[in-house]
Design a protein around this motif. Structure first.
Motif, PDB file in Angstrom:
ATOM      1  N   ASP A  27      46.480  38.958  39.962  1.00  0.00           N
ATOM      2  CA  ASP A  27      46.628  40.411  40.106  1.00  0.00           C
ATOM      3  C   ASP A  27      47.716  40.958  39.192  1.00  0.00           C
ATOM      4  O   ASP A  27      47.562  42.026  38.589  1.00  0.00           O
ATOM      5  N   PHE A  28      48.820  40.232  39.078  1.00  0.00           N
ATOM      6  CA  PHE A  28      49.936  40.725  38.263  1.00  0.00           C
ATOM      7  C   PHE A  28      49.541  40.789  36.783  1.00  0.00           C
ATOM      8  O   PHE A  28      49.787  41.788  36.104  1.00  0.00           O
ATOM      9  N   LEU A  29      48.929  39.708  36.288  1.00  0.00           N
ATOM     10  CA  LEU A  29      48.533  39.686  34.877  1.00  0.00           C
ATOM     11  C   LEU A  29      47.483  40.752  34.580  1.00  0.00           C
ATOM     12  O   LEU A  29      47.490  41.364  33.506  1.00  0.00           O
ATOM     13  N   TRP A  30      46.589  40.963  35.528  1.00  0.00           N
ATOM     14  CA  TRP A  30      45.549  41.983  35.324  1.00  0.00           C
ATOM     15  C   TRP A  30      46.167  43.379  35.282  1.00  0.00           C
ATOM     16  O   TRP A  30      45.861  44.185  34.394  1.00  0.00           O
ATOM     17  N   GLY A  43      48.857  49.360  41.193  1.00  0.00           N
ATOM     18  CA  GLY A  43      47.607  48.630  41.002  1.00  0.00           C
ATOM     19  C   GLY A  43      47.655  47.235  41.602  1.00  0.00           C
ATOM     20  O   GLY A  43      46.650  46.739  42.130  1.00  0.00           O
ATOM     21  N   ILE A  44      48.821  46.588  41.527  1.00  0.00           N
ATOM     22  CA  ILE A  44      48.963  45.244  42.103  1.00  0.00           C
ATOM     23  C   ILE A  44      48.779  45.298  43.618  1.00  0.00           C
ATOM     24  O   ILE A  44      48.002  44.525  44.202  1.00  0.00           O
ATOM     25  N   PHE A  45      49.481  46.238  44.255  1.00  0.00           N
ATOM     26  CA  PHE A  45      49.397  46.350  45.714  1.00  0.00           C
ATOM     27  C   PHE A  45      47.993  46.764  46.155  1.00  0.00           C
ATOM     28  O   PHE A  45      47.420  46.201  47.099  1.00  0.00           O
ATOM     29  N   ILE A  46      47.428  47.758  45.471  1.00  0.00           N
ATOM     30  CA  ILE A  46      46.113  48.277  45.865  1.00  0.00           C
ATOM     31  C   ILE A  46      45.033  47.205  45.688  1.00  0.00           C
ATOM     32  O   ILE A  46      44.130  47.074  46.521  1.00  0.00           O
ATOM     33  N   THR A  47      45.143  46.391  44.631  1.00  0.00           N
ATOM     34  CA  THR A  47      44.175  45.306  44.433  1.00  0.00           C
ATOM     35  C   THR A  47      44.198  44.339  45.607  1.00  0.00           C
ATOM     36  O   THR A  47      43.151  43.948  46.136  1.00  0.00           O
ATOM     37  N   LYS A  48      45.397  43.962  46.020  1.00  0.00           N
ATOM     38  CA  LYS A  48      45.511  43.029  47.144  1.00  0.00           C
ATOM     39  C   LYS A  48      44.939  43.650  48.423  1.00  0.00           C
ATOM     40  O   LYS A  48      44.252  42.981  49.207  1.00  0.00           O
TER      41      LYS A  48
END
Length: 697
Positions: free
Chosen positions: A19-22, A98-103
């Motif tokens: 998620d972070f790299l994306w 984006g990182i939080f929302i993806t998770k």
């Protein structure tokens, strides 16, 4: 659209990546408004342009002259208003969110299907066009604007300028975070504030003409608790269309987007709001408390995100309008033009709605409870009914139901049903005997301040019955997007047949009365109404739901379809009758002044009485819906049956002659009452268990 065509699960790739790299990947977000550099305004330049706008300046001097306040003080107030309003895009903030929302998305939802074909076509178009784009999604959840931003970010597209309410602005920390993702804030009501109105108009004109990002707003204004389309709000749409007349953009394309949730996050809250229990106030604390929904993986199933064809504003705002604007700078776009654009957007929303298996299951369960309350609804019976009705709604009515594979035999249909019920195991389950049951979702609510109740204070017995029933109705409602016209028809045909002319007249009446409820463009042309009526008749004839005998239309052999369609429309007709009767008897029964608030309370009180004490009108718990009363009230106002007092705000009178006629016509409709009711069937259909609400009420 063919099954499967263009849809891709965007979470599939996210589950394989970091998620972070994306979220921190190199990217150059696609800007949809291809402007020359000198025409692009940043936030500071937009604010400056607004404050120098001629109409804003005129408003400042008018207020100074009429109030005696110093011009510089009003200018300071104006600057505070535009700073409060204006968005502030910040890609770094978007990346971290984006990182939080993806998770969160990967935890809450099993799949998020996006019509990638249509999205790719949109991306291609924006790369060669100088027109401004306006994204207009349906509004079914607070998650809608987050979801759209997430999809755009995933596909390397710039986040838009997003119209947001002040409720979010007032949330600590969250308000500024949302501003940095593109939100601009609008006060709920400002018609009496000349300065704010002119600042808002100028701001919208500036972002239409000088922002290289698109605009996003919800045409319906507020979330649809009923999960079907609601009447559009015209204010912001009118201002956007007015901007086209300024000549700074060659065209504006509205992009309708239909979002379908297998289980909306606010599901249970919507049920209570429909019954009159106010929603919790938006707050940062409340947001963090709501994160408890992340406890159970995939608890909200799937989302389908479908994109409609662009709607060009130039097709509605023609050369004549633009010439009149040049000659008369104060010229405003006619309201009929604004309404036409709004209805075209709503029609696209409806057409591109993707139905879920739960929508059909809820409809069939609702039918079984009313028509065969004592017969167990087994998986075998449900599978048979599901196959039949799914075929009707997808083939005859061309409703969209996305499938990941073709389903042919009963085992596969059973699997589809069981999979569809997994996110709804707090509402609908099979008991140990393989019988479909409702779970009791309501538990006693202690309200410290009953004045917050928007309707009548319903009894605990009523709430026990109504909460699961209305929860089911929320999942039925999306099917009405496709069923409405055929359902109207079944309320016009008598057992022994109805003359063609009489059936058509009754259909016209119901369509007019329910046009607000189902957001149907009013049609005055009788030939157009007849064409729609004939198309609907042919569908029902082809299904053997009706047949023709000389000049009579009679019920056909497909009594199951006739019953499903008739019973699903019955609560909507019943509510209109009860409200009309209350309005007709108002002066005789009470000396209270007639207001929209008083009729809403009295209507819900009367419906509760009818539901618990009689076997006549309003036997279905959905008749307790405040949304139904509001749409009926708006419709009666539009027809001149209810008339606003010319001098006193929120005081009304009625046209007794029109009411008497309407009541008489409604009484003559050949309505068939189901053999059972939710009140009677309640002990048989409820599987009692411990329940927990998703949020404190």
């Amino acid at each position: 659209m063919e099954q499967n065509f263009g849809f891709v699960d965007m979470l599939e790739e996210r589950r394989r990546d970091c998620d972070f790299l994306w979220a921190t990947r190199p990217m150059d977000p696609l800007l949809p408004h291809m402007l020359p550099p000198e025409s692009v305004y940043n936030r500071d330049k937009i604010i400056q342009s607004v404050l120098l706008d001629a109409q804003v300046r005129a408003a400042i001097h008018t207020i100074a002259k009429t109030t005696g306040v110093e011009v510089k003080d009003i200018e300071s107030n104006a600057r505070a208003m535009i700073n409060e309003m204006a968005s502030r895009a910040d890609l770094a903030t978007v990346r971290w969110l984006g990182i939080f929302i993806t998770k969160a998305m990967k935890r809450m939802f099993s799949k998020i299907y996006v019509n990638e074909t249509n999205l790719s076509n949109l991306k291609k178009e924006t790369q060669i066009s100088q027109i401004q784009y306006v994204y207009v999604p349906t509004h079914r959840s607070y998650l809608d604007f987050i979801l759209l931003s997430y999809i755009l970010f995933s596909y390397d597209m710039a986040l838009p300028n997003i119209a947001a309410g002040m409720d979010f602005y007032n949330m600590k920390i969250i308000g500024e975070l949302l501003r940095k993702t593109g939100a601009f804030y609008i006060r709920r009501s400002f018609s009496d504030d000349l300065l704010y109105k002119q600042i808002f108009r100028s701001y919208i004109n500036n972002i239409v003409s000088h922002s290289d990002r698109a605009i996003e707003f919800f045409l319906e204004g507020t979330r649809s608790r009923s999960q079907k389309s609601t009447m559009p709000k015209y204010g912001l749409l009118a201002i956007i269309l007015e901007s086209l007349l300024q000549g700074d953009v060659p065209d504006i394309h509205f992009i309708p987007m239909s979002i379908s949730y297998e289980r909306p996050p606010e599901e249970l809250l919507f049920t209570y709001e429909i019954l009159g229990i106010p929603k919790p106030k938006e707050s940062t604390t409340g947001l963090f408390r709501s994160l408890s929904i992340l406890q159970n993986p995939f608890s909200h199933g799937r989302i389908y995100f479908n994109i409609g064809e662009p709607i060009s504003a130039r097709k509605f705002v023609d050369t004549i309008h633009r010439k009149r604007k040049v000659i008369h700078p104060s010229f405003k776009i006619p309201s009929s033009v604004v309404e036409d654009v709004a209805y075209h957007i709503i029609e696209s929303h409806k057409k591109n709605t993707v139905l879920m298996p739960i929508n059909i299951i809820a409809l069939l369960l609702n039918e079984r409870i009313q028509m065969k309350p004592k017969e167990p609804y087994t998986l075998d019976s449900l599978t048979k009914d599901y196959r039949w009705f799914k075929s009707f709604i997808t083939k005859s009515l061309r409703a969209l139901m996305f499938e990941t594979k073709k389903i042919n035999d009963n085992d596969e249909i059973e699997q589809e049903i069981l999979e569809a019920l997994k996110p709804h195991n707090e509402l609908i389950v099979f008991d140990p005997s393989n019988t479909l049951k409702l779970k009791q979702r309501h538990k006693a609510i202690k309200l410290l301040d009953q004045s917050n109740i928007k309707g009548h204070f319903l009894s605990e017995r009523t709430m026990q019955i109504a909460v699961p029933a209305i929860n089911i109705a929320i999942y039925i409602n999306p099917t009405l997007t496709f069923l409405a016209e055929t359902a109207f028809f079944t309320a016009t045909i008598e057992e022994n047949g109805t003359q063609i002319g009489v059936a058509l007249e009754r259909y016209q009446l119901l369509r007019k009365l329910l046009s607000t409820e189902f957001v149907m463009h009013p049609i005055e042309d009788k030939d157009l109404i007849k064409t729609e009526w004939e198309k609907t008749l042919n569908i029902l004839l082809s299904e053997d739901c009706l047949y023709m005998a000389e000049d009579l239309i009679r019920p056909g052999n497909n009594t199951q379809l006739f019953s499903v369609l008739h019973n699903v429309i019955l609560p909507f007709i019943d509510v209109i009758y009860v409200i009309c009767t209350l309005l007709f008897e108002w002066n005789e029964k009470t000396s209270d002044k007639l207001t929209d608030r008083t009729i809403l309370v009295e209507a819900q009180k009367e419906v509760e009485r009818l539901m618990l004490e009689t076997r006549s009108w309003c036997q279905h718990p959905y008749c307790l819906s405040l949304d139904l009363y509001n749409t009926t009230w708006v419709n009666l106002l539009s027809q001149g049956i209810v008339i606003a007092h010319p001098e006193h705000t929120n005081i009304y009178r009625t046209d007794k002659a029109k009411l008497a006629y309407l009541i008489n016509v409604l009484r003559e409709l050949p309505l068939r009452r189901p053999v059972g009711t939710y009140v009677d069937a309640f002990p048989l259909i409820i599987l009692t268990s411990s329940v927990s609400t998703q949020a404190k009420l």
